[in-house]
Design a protein around this motif. Structure first.
Motif, mmCIF file in Angstrom:
data_model
loop_
_atom_site.group_PDB
_atom_site.id
_atom_site.type_symbol
_atom_site.label_atom_id
_atom_site.label_comp_id
_atom_site.label_asym_id
_atom_site.label_seq_id
_atom_site.Cartn_x
_atom_site.Cartn_y
_atom_site.Cartn_z
ATOM 1 N N ASN A 73 0.794 -1.622 -0.126
ATOM 2 C CA ASN A 73 -0.136 0.077 0.162
ATOM 3 C C ASN A 73 1.455 1.233 -0.295
ATOM 4 O O ASN A 73 0.952 2.690 -1.076
ATOM 5 N N LEU A 74 2.063 1.439 0.256
ATOM 6 C CA LEU A 74 2.871 2.468 0.713
ATOM 7 C C LEU A 74 3.347 2.493 -0.834
ATOM 8 O O LEU A 74 3.382 3.552 -1.535
ATOM 9 N N ILE A 75 3.594 1.206 -1.124
ATOM 10 C CA ILE A 75 4.636 1.767 -2.675
ATOM 11 C C ILE A 75 3.561 1.922 -3.193
ATOM 12 O O ILE A 75 4.016 2.986 -4.221
ATOM 13 N N TYR A 76 1.774 1.634 -3.284
ATOM 14 C CA TYR A 76 1.458 2.389 -4.362
ATOM 15 C C TYR A 76 1.372 3.655 -4.032
ATOM 16 O O TYR A 76 0.940 4.473 -5.251
ATOM 17 N N ALA A 77 0.737 4.408 -2.986
ATOM 18 C CA ALA A 77 0.187 5.380 -2.780
ATOM 19 C C ALA A 77 1.411 6.590 -3.170
ATOM 20 O O ALA A 77 1.365 7.567 -3.251
ATOM 21 N N VAL A 78 3.062 6.303 -2.841
ATOM 22 C CA VAL A 78 3.769 7.283 -2.440
ATOM 23 C C VAL A 78 3.646 7.051 -4.692
ATOM 24 O O VAL A 78 4.052 8.262 -5.361
ATOM 25 N N LYS A 79 4.072 6.132 -5.358
ATOM 26 C CA LYS A 79 3.859 5.989 -6.788
ATOM 27 C C LYS A 79 2.309 6.730 -6.952
ATOM 28 O O LYS A 79 2.754 7.869 -7.854
ATOM 29 N N GLU A 80 1.175 6.810 -6.689
ATOM 30 C CA GLU A 80 0.157 7.844 -6.785
ATOM 31 C C GLU A 80 0.238 8.923 -6.364
ATOM 32 O O GLU A 80 -0.409 10.220 -7.573
ATOM 33 N N VAL A 81 0.954 9.406 -5.395
ATOM 34 C CA VAL A 81 0.403 10.831 -4.516
ATOM 35 C C VAL A 81 1.777 11.128 -5.164
ATOM 36 O O VAL A 81 1.910 12.925 -5.344
ATOM 37 N N LYS A 82 3.336 10.848 -4.552
ATOM 38 C CA LYS A 82 4.287 12.239 -4.691
ATOM 39 C C LYS A 82 5.439 11.024 -4.771
ATOM 40 O O LYS A 82 6.082 10.924 -3.443
ATOM 41 N N SER A 83 5.981 10.704 -6.399
ATOM 42 C CA SER A 83 6.694 9.225 -6.236
ATOM 43 C C SER A 83 8.121 9.807 -5.936
ATOM 44 O O SER A 83 9.288 8.962 -5.650
ATOM 45 N N ASP A 84 8.298 11.297 -5.135
ATOM 46 C CA ASP A 84 9.715 11.296 -4.664
ATOM 47 C C ASP A 84 10.139 11.475 -3.384
ATOM 48 O O ASP A 84 10.898 11.793 -3.466
ATOM 49 N N ILE A 85 8.883 10.931 -2.807
ATOM 50 C CA ILE A 85 9.278 10.750 -1.186
ATOM 51 C C ILE A 85 10.760 9.813 -0.952
ATOM 52 O O ILE A 85 9.939 8.556 -1.473
ATOM 53 N N HIS A 86 11.354 9.870 -0.353
ATOM 54 C CA HIS A 86 12.111 8.827 0.698
ATOM 55 C C HIS A 86 10.983 7.736 1.191
ATOM 56 O O HIS A 86 11.070 8.287 2.320
ATOM 57 N N ILE A 87 11.199 6.422 0.956
ATOM 58 C CA ILE A 87 10.891 5.062 2.064
ATOM 59 C C ILE A 87 12.082 4.498 3.155
ATOM 60 O O ILE A 87 13.243 4.366 1.869
ATOM 61 N N VAL A 88 11.945 5.868 3.761
ATOM 62 C CA VAL A 88 12.449 4.221 4.445
ATOM 63 C C VAL A 88 11.792 3.204 5.817
ATOM 64 O O VAL A 88 11.019 3.343 6.839
ATOM 65 N N LYS A 89 12.247 1.992 5.405
ATOM 66 C CA LYS A 89 11.469 0.482 5.315
ATOM 67 C C LYS A 89 11.783 0.452 6.362
ATOM 68 O O LYS A 89 13.558 -0.588 5.735
ATOM 69 N N MET A 90 11.901 -0.573 7.785
ATOM 70 C CA MET A 90 12.419 -1.128 8.826
ATOM 71 C C MET A 90 12.735 -2.728 7.901
ATOM 72 O O MET A 90 11.767 -3.361 8.229
ATOM 73 N N GLY A 91 13.339 -3.326 7.918
ATOM 74 C CA GLY A 91 13.355 -4.480 7.508
ATOM 75 C C GLY A 91 14.489 -5.131 8.614
ATOM 76 O O GLY A 91 14.168 -4.710 9.482
ATOM 77 N N THR A 92 15.314 -6.405 8.540
ATOM 78 C CA THR A 92 15.917 -7.317 9.112
ATOM 79 C C THR A 92 16.666 -8.379 9.304
ATOM 80 O O THR A 92 16.970 -8.616 8.342
ATOM 81 N N MET A 93 17.390 -8.181 10.161
ATOM 82 C CA MET A 93 19.155 -8.883 9.786
ATOM 83 C C MET A 93 18.912 -10.461 9.411
ATOM 84 O O MET A 93 19.574 -11.228 8.583
ATOM 85 N N GLY A 94 17.741 -10.713 10.686
ATOM 86 C CA GLY A 94 16.979 -12.196 9.944
ATOM 87 C C GLY A 94 17.220 -12.514 8.538
ATOM 88 O O GLY A 94 16.483 -13.623 8.344
ATOM 89 N N GLU A 95 16.518 -11.435 7.442
ATOM 90 C CA GLU A 95 16.329 -11.874 6.108
ATOM 91 C C GLU A 95 17.359 -12.586 6.115
ATOM 92 O O GLU A 95 17.103 -13.335 5.406
ATOM 93 N N TYR A 96 18.938 -12.498 5.931
ATOM 94 C CA TYR A 96 20.015 -13.151 5.420
ATOM 95 C C TYR A 96 19.637 -14.610 6.260
ATOM 96 O O TYR A 96 20.252 -15.571 5.878
ATOM 97 N N GLY A 97 19.147 -14.777 7.642
ATOM 98 C CA GLY A 97 19.677 -15.903 8.532
ATOM 99 C C GLY A 97 20.881 -15.906 8.808
ATOM 100 O O GLY A 97 21.507 -15.134 8.455
ATOM 101 N N THR A 98 21.577 -17.045 8.626
ATOM 102 C CA THR A 98 23.349 -17.377 9.187
ATOM 103 C C THR A 98 23.722 -18.381 8.084
ATOM 104 O O THR A 98 24.094 -19.468 8.613
#
Ligand code: NAD
Ligand code: USQ
Length: 382
Positions: A123-148
């Protein structure tokens, strides 16, 4: 700068709001209070008492221009109208179900986690694209994406591989350890795709577990951030500190060689401040590893035990059967270059900070004792 923080009522969202306000930024904090309800659902509460959103709004206004908006990021119209109305420079996205055990409870919790996290980000991706595509999206992911993995973890979205003599760039290999952690992997892929197709600007942060009770702005109870310690919502360092205060044995799971990239709440908030104030180039997808100290959960138990001893508390360490399916001894060597290149210098050392945490928690011992039955692990991966 005007910044919207999605998930502003949370452990990280609230202190980041305070930091940005103190730096002179305008902040709009958004939350649907899902974590407050979900912690109650598992029979627990924050160790530190936290004010209501209205009270928080009043406290935040002592530092700067702040507004709290109640809303759910899985509601597309809500997200789109919020961006239209507020016209922000950056949106920080924390508003996800963030507990691995919660996502592993049963099919309902797994599906809720997938739906809440993937839909909110989309939703955030689409809303930024629709409303104001130069917004900086700072998204919190996790080191756990990599696993070990048994190789060095690069701090980049892509790696070069050679298969049958031909070379190409592919997304960095990931292997998460819970449904929750997998949602962050899928979010990353969705953001990479949105960057490729529409040129949206992202900072995607792979952050390790955060610990701590304080930041520079948390100077009294009205500024307290939530602090979870039950087996579902508590993270390991925070749990150990509460266990020490309650006189319970510290609980490394299994052999205790599980190693992660930890950082204090103060360092997390400061790293985020730097990433927000130093955005990537327009149309860039920036991939950041965010941690300070690589530590095993066995080693951390000794830090907390020593700190407790210095404060006159006699605490034991009792390894308990691991409720999770994960490597208990493994190689771990993630790269860290982006944050240092932007001037980030950590201020806290875990060994010392756990003593500050125990001191901060001691006055709330009675309150925590009410939920002590929620401490021992019950949520099993299989
Ligand atoms: P948290 O649960 O305290 O905060 C998340 C906030 O988002 C909560 O206040 C919750 O009510 C809100 N939220 C959830 N779903 C929502 C929705 N659909 N609409 C609106 N609000 C919603 O968690 P946290 O520890 O502050 O973590 C913040 C982010 O950082 C999460 O995305 C988490 O996955 C990530 N993270 C946390 C840690 C950590 O150790 N705490 C480490 C790495 C990454
Ligand atoms: N662990 C123990 N004893 C405990 C609690 C946990 O040994 O009492 C172990 C776990 O088995 C695991 C490690 O400590 O090996 C970390 O567990 P955790 O509960 O502290 O953290 P985790 O489930 O990984 O999730 C937390 C946050 C999550 C964030 C993640 C960063 O809840 O939002 O994404 O840390 S990371 O670990 O790098 O993926």
């Amino acid at each position: 700068m005007k910044v919207i923080i999605l998930g502003a009522d949370g452990y990280l969202g609230w202190p980041l709001s305070l930091r940005l306000l103190r730096r002179g930024h305008q902040v709009v904090g958004v939350d649907n209070l899902a974590t407050r309800r979900a912690v109650e659902e598992v029979g627990s509460d924050s160790a530190l008492p936290i004010p209501s959103p209205k009270e928080r709004e009043r406290a935040a206004r002592e530092l700067g221009e702040f507004k709290f908006v109640f809303g759910d990021v899985t509601d597309y119209k809500f997200v789109r109208e919020l961006l239209r109305k507020e016209n922000p420079d950056a949106v920080v996205h924390f508003a996800e179900q963030r507990s691995a055990p919660y996502s592993m409870r049963d099919v309902e919790h797994a599906v809720y986690t997938m739906h809440n996290n993937l839909e909110g980000t989309l939703n955030l991706i689409y809303a930024v694209k629709e409303v104001k595509s130069d917004i900086h999206i700072v998204k919190m992911g996790t080191m756990g994406e990599y696993g070990t993995p048994n190789f060095d973890i690069p701090e980049s979205a892509f790696v070069e591989v050679e298969i049958n003599g031909r070379r190409d760039r592919i997304p960095t290999p990931k292997f998460a350890g819970s449904w929750y952690h997998w949602t962050k992997v899928y979010d990353t892929y969705n953001m990479l795709f949105a960057n490729k197709v529409w040129g949206l600007t992202f900072t995607d942060i792979m952050q390790g577990p955060v610990y701590g009770t304080r930041t520079e702005e948390i100077t009294g109870e009205r500024f307290f951030t939530r602090f979870d310690f039950d087996e579902v919502w508590g993270t390991v360092v925070n749990r150990y500190c509460v266990e020490a205060v309650l006189g319970l044995p510290l609980t490394p799971y299994g052999k205790g060689g599980q190693t992660r990239g930890f950082l204090s709440l103060e360092d997390s908030v400061e790293a985020l401040r730097i990433l927000i104030e130093n955005p990537p180039k327009q149309g860039e997808y920036r991939h950041v590893n965010q941690f300070v100290e690589l530590r095993s959960v066995r080693e951390i138990a000794t830090f907390v035990q020593e700190a407790a001893r210095e404060l006159g508390l006699d605490v034991k360490v009792e390894h308990v059967p691991n409720p999770r399916v994960e490597a208990e001894e493994h190689y771990y060597n993630p790269e860290l270059k982006v944050l240092p290149s932007l001037g980030f210098r950590p201020k806290k050392v875990m060994r010392e900070e756990v003593k500050v945490m125990i001191k901060d928690l001691l006055p709330f011992k009675e309150r925590m004792a009410r939920y002590s039955s929620a401490v021992m692990p019950r949520t099993r991966w299989k």
